[in-house]
Design an enzyme around this catalytic site. Structure first.
Site, PDB file in Angstrom:
ATOM      1  N   SER A   1       0.426  -0.646  -0.187  1.00 60.11           N
ATOM      2  CA  SER A   1       0.093  -0.095  -0.177  1.00 60.11           C
ATOM      3  C   SER A   1       1.377   1.369  -0.452  1.00 60.11           C
ATOM      4  CB  SER A   1      -0.945  -0.366   1.123  1.00 60.11           C
ATOM      5  OG  SER A   1      -1.730  -1.411   1.448  1.00 60.11           O
ATOM      6  N   ASN A   2       1.542   1.385   1.049  1.00 57.22           N
ATOM      7  CA  ASN A   2       2.698   2.296   0.648  1.00 57.22           C
ATOM      8  C   ASN A   2       3.380   3.255  -0.890  1.00 57.22           C
ATOM      9  OD1 ASN A   2       3.261   4.052   4.166  1.00 57.22           O
ATOM     10  ND2 ASN A   2       2.321   1.940   4.338  1.00 57.22           N
TER      11      ASN A   2
ATOM     12  N   ILE B   1       5.241  -6.195   8.999  1.00 61.80           N
ATOM     13  CA  ILE B   1       5.860  -5.096   7.504  1.00 61.80           C
ATOM     14  C   ILE B   1       5.158  -3.671   7.797  1.00 61.80           C
ATOM     15  CG2 ILE B   1       5.169  -5.248   5.472  1.00 61.80           C
ATOM     16  CD1 ILE B   1       4.699  -8.042   5.703  1.00 61.80           C
TER      17      ILE B   1
ATOM     18  N   LYS C   1      -0.040 -10.878   6.327  1.00 61.85           N
ATOM     19  CA  LYS C   1       0.402  -9.753   6.884  1.00 61.85           C
ATOM     20  C   LYS C   1      -1.650  -9.213   7.437  1.00 61.85           C
ATOM     21  CE  LYS C   1       1.156  -4.768   5.970  1.00 61.85           C
ATOM     22  NZ  LYS C   1       1.732  -3.813   5.300  1.00 61.85           N
TER      23      LYS C   1
END
Length: 318
Positions: free
Chosen positions: A53-54, A227, A177
């Protein structure tokens, strides 16, 4: 299953979903991406993620995804970190396209695929459809799968512990995650699958938390590590919490966790925009996210700087 290869082994620890850095014209800044990846792995990460996502995966073309992954693999290999696995975000709405992304990741040097559940046709799905989706992707992916449970990114789809425990039985699904922040869920999964921990490799299955502000909580619950997007800005501080806990220095770990948690609130509040702004403020690179994500105002930048100052000062002391 066809064409699976043995990937570099994931180990308990800290993984950072790295931001993708763009030039002013929004082209991928290959040089800056490589530099950032090397800075991260030098901080002690046990793995690294591209297209999380980042990493603005949803803003990248198929070709750009391949470019970023191959750039990171080449950069960290040349820096002496060829043993560090790369996790690659590969989610799409169909089994077919997700598998295609997994194949691209494999060819570009990725070792594991981080896969969100589909959500666009959420109203049409039954619980068993999510199970079938992950199993079908895992059957055909040439690299192992990590289940990415992030309700905020997928219209509220939130896989429960029973579903993830069931999926863990698939030989090509090797971890998860949990960005849902549910440590009870994490605890149930970790113990059911005998997840790898700092002190015990267990089954080797990776049960990862999704935010640096509950690193210790994740490890106490039997998880494998974190993460964390905050690690883009302060990777050494994130690694420090994990290492102190692993060494049995719980009191010290708690103190550092508090600093990290306060800093993490800055990137949680600011999202990708805040993370990149902090990188730019403190390290001179990072730039802006792709449109239509907004550019931060001067007041925004000042706010992110203030929220992250304590943890950046700690980072720079290490």
């Amino acid at each position: 299953m066809n064409g699976h290869r043995e990937s570099r082994q994931l180990k308990p620890g800290i993984n950072v979903p790295m931001v993708t850095i763009f030039k002013e014209n929004e082209d991928v800044d290959v040089e800056a991406v490589a530099k950032h990846a090397v800075r991260l792995v030098k901080a002690g990460l046990t793995s690294i993620t591209c297209q999380g996502s980042n990493g603005e995966a949803v803003h990248l073309t198929k070709e750009e995804r391949i470019l970023v992954t191959s750039t990171v693999r080449k950069a960290i290999d040349e820096a002496g970190f060829s043993d560090v696995p790369i996790v690659v975000g590969c989610a799409a709405q169909s089994v077919r396209e997700t598998v295609e992304f997994c194949r691209d990741a494999h060819k570009a040097g990725g070792d594991y695929a981080l896969v969100l559940p589909p959500s666009y046709y959420k109203a049409a799905y039954k619980p068993e459809n999510f199970v079938e989706y992950f199993q079908d992707v895992a059957d055909d992916s040439p690299i192992p799968i990590l289940i990415y449970n992030y309700p905020g990114a997928v219209a509220g789809v939130d896989l429960d512990s029973d579903t993830i425990i069931k999926l863990a039985k698939h030989p090509n699904i090797r971890g998860c995650k949990l960005t849902c922040g549910n440590t009870g869920k994490l605890n149930r999964i970790a113990h059911a699958v005998k997840a790898a921990t700092p002190s015990d490799r267990g089954s080797g299955w990776m049960c990862m938390g999704g935010s640096a502000d509950f690193t210790i909580q994740t490890l106490i619950a039997g998880g494998s590590g974190i993460i964390t997007g905050l690690g883009n800005v302060v990777p050494k501080a994130c690694v420090k919490v994990f290492n102190l806990y692993a060494e049995g220095k719980i009191d010290e770990a708690q103190k550092v966790q508090a600093i990290v948690a306060r800093g993490d609130w800055g990137v949680i509040a600011g999202g990708i925009t805040g993370t990149k702004a902090a990188l730019e403020s403190y390290y001179g690179y990072g730039g802006y996210a792709r449109r239509p994500l907004p550019k931060p105002s001067k007041d925004d930048v000042a706010r992110y700087e203030a929220m992250l100052k304590e943890v950046v000062d700690f980072e720079n002391s290490l």
